[in-house]
Design a protein around this motif. Sequence first.
Motif, PDB file in Angstrom:
ATOM      1  N   PHE A 578      -7.559 -14.115 -35.757  1.00  0.00           N
ATOM      2  CA  PHE A 578      -8.334 -13.632 -34.464  1.00  0.00           C
ATOM      3  C   PHE A 578      -7.257 -12.309 -34.196  1.00  0.00           C
ATOM      4  O   PHE A 578      -7.574 -11.196 -33.780  1.00  0.00           O
ATOM      5  N   ILE A 579      -5.828 -12.586 -34.249  1.00  0.00           N
ATOM      6  CA  ILE A 579      -4.883 -11.404 -34.231  1.00  0.00           C
ATOM      7  C   ILE A 579      -5.323  -9.959 -34.904  1.00  0.00           C
ATOM      8  O   ILE A 579      -5.503  -8.945 -34.714  1.00  0.00           O
ATOM      9  N   LEU A 580      -5.743 -10.556 -36.198  1.00  0.00           N
ATOM     10  CA  LEU A 580      -5.904  -9.221 -37.272  1.00  0.00           C
ATOM     11  C   LEU A 580      -7.273  -8.594 -36.912  1.00  0.00           C
ATOM     12  O   LEU A 580      -7.321  -7.478 -36.954  1.00  0.00           O
ATOM     13  N   GLN A 581      -8.201  -9.438 -36.406  1.00  0.00           N
ATOM     14  CA  GLN A 581      -9.404  -8.828 -35.908  1.00  0.00           C
ATOM     15  C   GLN A 581      -9.397  -7.866 -34.789  1.00  0.00           C
ATOM     16  O   GLN A 581     -10.108  -6.780 -34.856  1.00  0.00           O
ATOM     17  N   GLN A 582      -8.484  -8.374 -33.687  1.00  0.00           N
ATOM     18  CA  GLN A 582      -8.415  -7.549 -32.581  1.00  0.00           C
ATOM     19  C   GLN A 582      -7.730  -6.122 -32.873  1.00  0.00           C
ATOM     20  O   GLN A 582      -7.988  -5.073 -32.328  1.00  0.00           O
ATOM     21  N   ILE A 583      -6.564  -6.314 -33.765  1.00  0.00           N
ATOM     22  CA  ILE A 583      -5.919  -4.915 -34.075  1.00  0.00           C
ATOM     23  C   ILE A 583      -6.870  -3.971 -35.041  1.00  0.00           C
ATOM     24  O   ILE A 583      -6.928  -2.937 -34.899  1.00  0.00           O
ATOM     25  N   LYS A 584      -7.724  -4.769 -35.892  1.00  0.00           N
ATOM     26  CA  LYS A 584      -8.698  -3.811 -36.811  1.00  0.00           C
ATOM     27  C   LYS A 584      -9.736  -3.314 -35.519  1.00  0.00           C
ATOM     28  O   LYS A 584     -10.134  -1.982 -35.912  1.00  0.00           O
ATOM     29  N   THR A 585     -10.066  -3.950 -34.601  1.00  0.00           N
ATOM     30  CA  THR A 585     -11.186  -3.540 -33.762  1.00  0.00           C
ATOM     31  C   THR A 585     -10.557  -2.533 -32.592  1.00  0.00           C
ATOM     32  O   THR A 585     -11.034  -1.546 -32.352  1.00  0.00           O
ATOM     33  N   TYR A 586      -9.431  -2.778 -31.976  1.00  0.00           N
ATOM     34  CA  TYR A 586      -9.099  -2.156 -30.871  1.00  0.00           C
ATOM     35  C   TYR A 586      -7.766  -1.379 -31.036  1.00  0.00           C
ATOM     36  O   TYR A 586      -7.287  -0.377 -30.442  1.00  0.00           O
ATOM     37  N   GLY A 587      -7.000  -1.567 -32.314  1.00  0.00           N
ATOM     38  CA  GLY A 587      -5.668  -0.958 -32.574  1.00  0.00           C
ATOM     39  C   GLY A 587      -4.680  -1.822 -32.066  1.00  0.00           C
ATOM     40  O   GLY A 587      -3.550  -1.268 -32.436  1.00  0.00           O
ATOM     41  N   TYR A 588      -4.753  -2.879 -31.152  1.00  0.00           N
ATOM     42  CA  TYR A 588      -3.843  -3.574 -30.699  1.00  0.00           C
ATOM     43  C   TYR A 588      -4.025  -5.058 -30.257  1.00  0.00           C
ATOM     44  O   TYR A 588      -5.299  -5.369 -30.264  1.00  0.00           O
ATOM     45  N   PHE A 589      -3.154  -5.960 -29.967  1.00  0.00           N
ATOM     46  CA  PHE A 589      -3.411  -7.195 -29.423  1.00  0.00           C
ATOM     47  C   PHE A 589      -2.563  -7.381 -28.277  1.00  0.00           C
ATOM     48  O   PHE A 589      -1.327  -6.995 -28.490  1.00  0.00           O
ATOM     49  N   THR A 590      -2.984  -8.221 -27.504  1.00  0.00           N
ATOM     50  CA  THR A 590      -2.109  -8.887 -26.407  1.00  0.00           C
ATOM     51  C   THR A 590      -2.244 -10.271 -26.514  1.00  0.00           C
ATOM     52  O   THR A 590      -3.260 -10.962 -27.010  1.00  0.00           O
ATOM     53  N   LYS A 591      -1.048 -11.001 -25.821  1.00  0.00           N
ATOM     54  CA  LYS A 591      -1.503 -12.211 -25.730  1.00  0.00           C
ATOM     55  C   LYS A 591      -2.338 -12.769 -25.082  1.00  0.00           C
ATOM     56  O   LYS A 591      -3.253 -14.056 -25.253  1.00  0.00           O
ATOM     57  N   ASP A 592      -2.780 -12.142 -23.736  1.00  0.00           N
ATOM     58  CA  ASP A 592      -3.980 -12.705 -22.993  1.00  0.00           C
ATOM     59  C   ASP A 592      -5.346 -12.590 -23.694  1.00  0.00           C
ATOM     60  O   ASP A 592      -6.201 -13.451 -23.373  1.00  0.00           O
ATOM     61  N   MET A 593      -5.453 -11.744 -24.715  1.00  0.00           N
ATOM     62  CA  MET A 593      -6.676 -11.899 -25.433  1.00  0.00           C
ATOM     63  C   MET A 593      -7.046 -13.156 -26.125  1.00  0.00           C
ATOM     64  O   MET A 593      -8.185 -13.784 -26.205  1.00  0.00           O
ATOM     65  N   VAL A 594      -5.897 -13.761 -26.618  1.00  0.00           N
ATOM     66  CA  VAL A 594      -6.180 -15.147 -27.481  1.00  0.00           C
ATOM     67  C   VAL A 594      -6.090 -16.192 -26.384  1.00  0.00           C
ATOM     68  O   VAL A 594      -6.976 -17.183 -26.441  1.00  0.00           O
ATOM     69  N   MET A 595      -5.518 -15.897 -25.293  1.00  0.00           N
ATOM     70  CA  MET A 595      -5.347 -17.179 -24.210  1.00  0.00           C
ATOM     71  C   MET A 595      -6.765 -17.056 -23.566  1.00  0.00           C
ATOM     72  O   MET A 595      -7.267 -18.150 -22.923  1.00  0.00           O
ATOM     73  N   ASP A 596      -7.531 -15.980 -23.416  1.00  0.00           N
ATOM     74  CA  ASP A 596      -8.443 -16.107 -22.761  1.00  0.00           C
ATOM     75  C   ASP A 596      -9.672 -16.468 -23.720  1.00  0.00           C
ATOM     76  O   ASP A 596     -10.841 -16.481 -23.215  1.00  0.00           O
ATOM     77  N   TYR A 597      -9.337 -16.458 -24.859  1.00  0.00           N
ATOM     78  CA  TYR A 597     -10.748 -16.628 -25.678  1.00  0.00           C
ATOM     79  C   TYR A 597     -10.966 -17.899 -26.227  1.00  0.00           C
ATOM     80  O   TYR A 597      -9.913 -18.815 -26.132  1.00  0.00           O
ATOM     81  N   LYS A 598     -12.104 -18.363 -26.197  1.00  0.00           N
ATOM     82  CA  LYS A 598     -12.453 -19.635 -26.533  1.00  0.00           C
ATOM     83  C   LYS A 598     -12.228 -19.885 -27.964  1.00  0.00           C
ATOM     84  O   LYS A 598     -13.300 -19.849 -28.796  1.00  0.00           O
ATOM     85  N   LEU A 599     -11.211 -20.271 -28.345  1.00  0.00           N
ATOM     86  CA  LEU A 599     -10.866 -20.360 -29.916  1.00  0.00           C
ATOM     87  C   LEU A 599     -11.236 -22.029 -30.472  1.00  0.00           C
ATOM     88  O   LEU A 599     -10.953 -23.095 -29.553  1.00  0.00           O
ATOM     89  N   LYS A 600     -11.925 -21.851 -31.251  1.00  0.00           N
ATOM     90  CA  LYS A 600     -12.700 -23.138 -31.804  1.00  0.00           C
ATOM     91  C   LYS A 600     -12.210 -23.420 -33.451  1.00  0.00           C
ATOM     92  O   LYS A 600     -12.242 -22.567 -34.225  1.00  0.00           O
ATOM     93  N   VAL A 601     -11.747 -24.634 -33.640  1.00  0.00           N
ATOM     94  CA  VAL A 601     -11.410 -24.776 -34.986  1.00  0.00           C
ATOM     95  C   VAL A 601     -11.691 -26.296 -35.162  1.00  0.00           C
ATOM     96  O   VAL A 601     -11.669 -27.312 -34.289  1.00  0.00           O
TER      97      VAL A 601
END
Length: 658
Positions: A578-601
């Motif tokens: 997920f981190i790599l995808q955000q950096i590829k898409t937006y150029g950066y990543f914040t902790k809020d991105m993953v905390m607010d995302y409905k991560l499914k495993v």
Amino acid sequence: MNLGINYENREALGITDFAFLSLFKKENEKVYFRLIQEEKHIAKNFDCLLTLDEELEYPLMQKVIQKYQRQGYGVYFVVNSGGQKTDSIKRVNAHFVDMDFGKVPKLINGELFKDSKGKIVYEYRNKEEIEEYKIAFLKKLENFKLIPNAIVETKNGFHVYWLLDPDKPESLDVFTPLQEKLIDYFSAFEERKEHADSSVKDINRVLRLINYKHLKNPKDPFTIKCIYLNTEIKYTQHDIASDIGCNIIELINDAKSLELKPAATRAKTSNLQKGNHKVHSTPVLQYEDLIPFLKQQDLISYLGIDAKSNANFKCIFHNDNNPSAVIKNGGGYYKYFCNSPTCICHNAGKGMDIIDIVKIRENCDTSTAIRELIECFHIKLKDSTWINKQNKRFENNIMLLSQLYERKDEFPNLNRIIRFGYPLLLDILEIGKKNIVNRFFNANGESIFFFSNRYLAAKRNKSVVNTNKYINLFCTLGLLNKIPYSHVNKNLRATAIQISKDNSQNGISFYTIPDYNEAFKTADERASIMLQYKFSIMGMSKKYLENCFGEEFANKIYHVNVKDTEKSKSIRDAIEVFILQQIKTYGYFTKDMVMDYKLKVDNHYIRRGAKEYEFRKVLPDVIQKYDLIYVKANKNINQKLGIDTKKYLLIQNNLLDE
């Protein structure tokens, strides 16, 4: 067979490292790498999916590898599949031999030559000699029944691979026995058997990856290259075993019987009873008087046997039909003699004193035997000479530590990294100084002492968590040595446990202190590496140390190995992607991105608390693995990214350099 290799001009085939790894791994399977600093022997473990999709995995890993190559790291990969450790391997991909013509043990008159310390001395060959051996080996390989699938040329030899058919089941247990047979087979055809490296037999073995450099000598690098490739045929372990003249069924049975074989037991003499000797008083001895005192003890009484001095009796160390043993008292010193040359205590007719007998009975070394006898005779040992020496070491270390800031130009990194932990380290030195016992309570010649981290934290009014981090920092720098329980005298362990119970303190640990005259230089070098990896005391963890110095080093600092669950690993893997995808898409990543995302495993949504916990664990690894940086956004960064925030961002390191 004809390999079609030009012996004198062995050119690299046009195969990429990705294609080479694909010979061993399935698509989207994880590949495990080990990057080793060739000069300093620092190892770092990495892994990534073997895929070129969207540049999320292997292309990024290539950039990481190239970065470490520039820092002098050699590049290795785990040939078999599943992980870095032996018990993690799930599939055997290949069998292989590592031919090394660069060095061999030195022989004099056909015997191994050893130095004054008993270590084998090696001879190193020059390039011309190595070249001759390389050509000779390739010619011999032409006659081997099994055509190799790949031949990789290294600086001093070759890695030869035989790939296994992935559609046919193979035995994990038989891997090492078959490797040993394969190595023996190739050893037999060489001028020196050492040419086939006998250590290359573990199922989690790493070998060098092609297209990267061998950098043990940075002034003379060598690019690892694939010089032969044949993917038309795959083998089974039965095929390999058959063509080197061994039976695969026997190897499997031998492997199973080895698992069932009980551990070696002590010698029969361990069942000897200790004598019911009487101790009428508690002797107080200086260390210099200890050994003579022990050798003057009546062996007949100590062993509890029915015998008289200077009269023969049946030896208690072997089945003795005729009395062949005698205990003699010469000048007040007792010795046990046995006339049978087959007896364990014959000792070339020189006899055995009380210390020798304890060594046989307890199957232990001299130091342990003496400690056993000290307990047996209730000896109070004074060791003034040793205690004074240790006391001076502590006093000198305290003085050197107090002067450390004045030497900040000499040790800039060390001063920077421990400036807030200085008072805590001073407390530890004082504890060690007050608890010097005698030379039997030592490790590597240094006095062993103990304390509870909770006690130390209370002494400084600090949290236990923070105190633990500083203790691990001191151990990492080499200013404090953590000693495993198994290396500590049992009496000292018992004393420590009792004190711990009396004071309601858990977590007693044992330590020694090195000589700071010698330790400061190494500590400053390690501090420099840690600062390069964005050191902070809050970020001090086992994973952080693995990134800095490798897994083996981290295990020495963090003795307690917390078992990781598959679920935790899966969550961290998902967060990493997920981190790599955000950096590829937006150029950066914040902790809020993953905390607010409905991560499914595994079809389950991950709770916020679990995401928070696993994110903290994965962050240091992601930073090092992909050359990222975690910084608070400023005007310059916001402008480059086209955003407006004051949050901490995970971004590519080169963004700050642009």
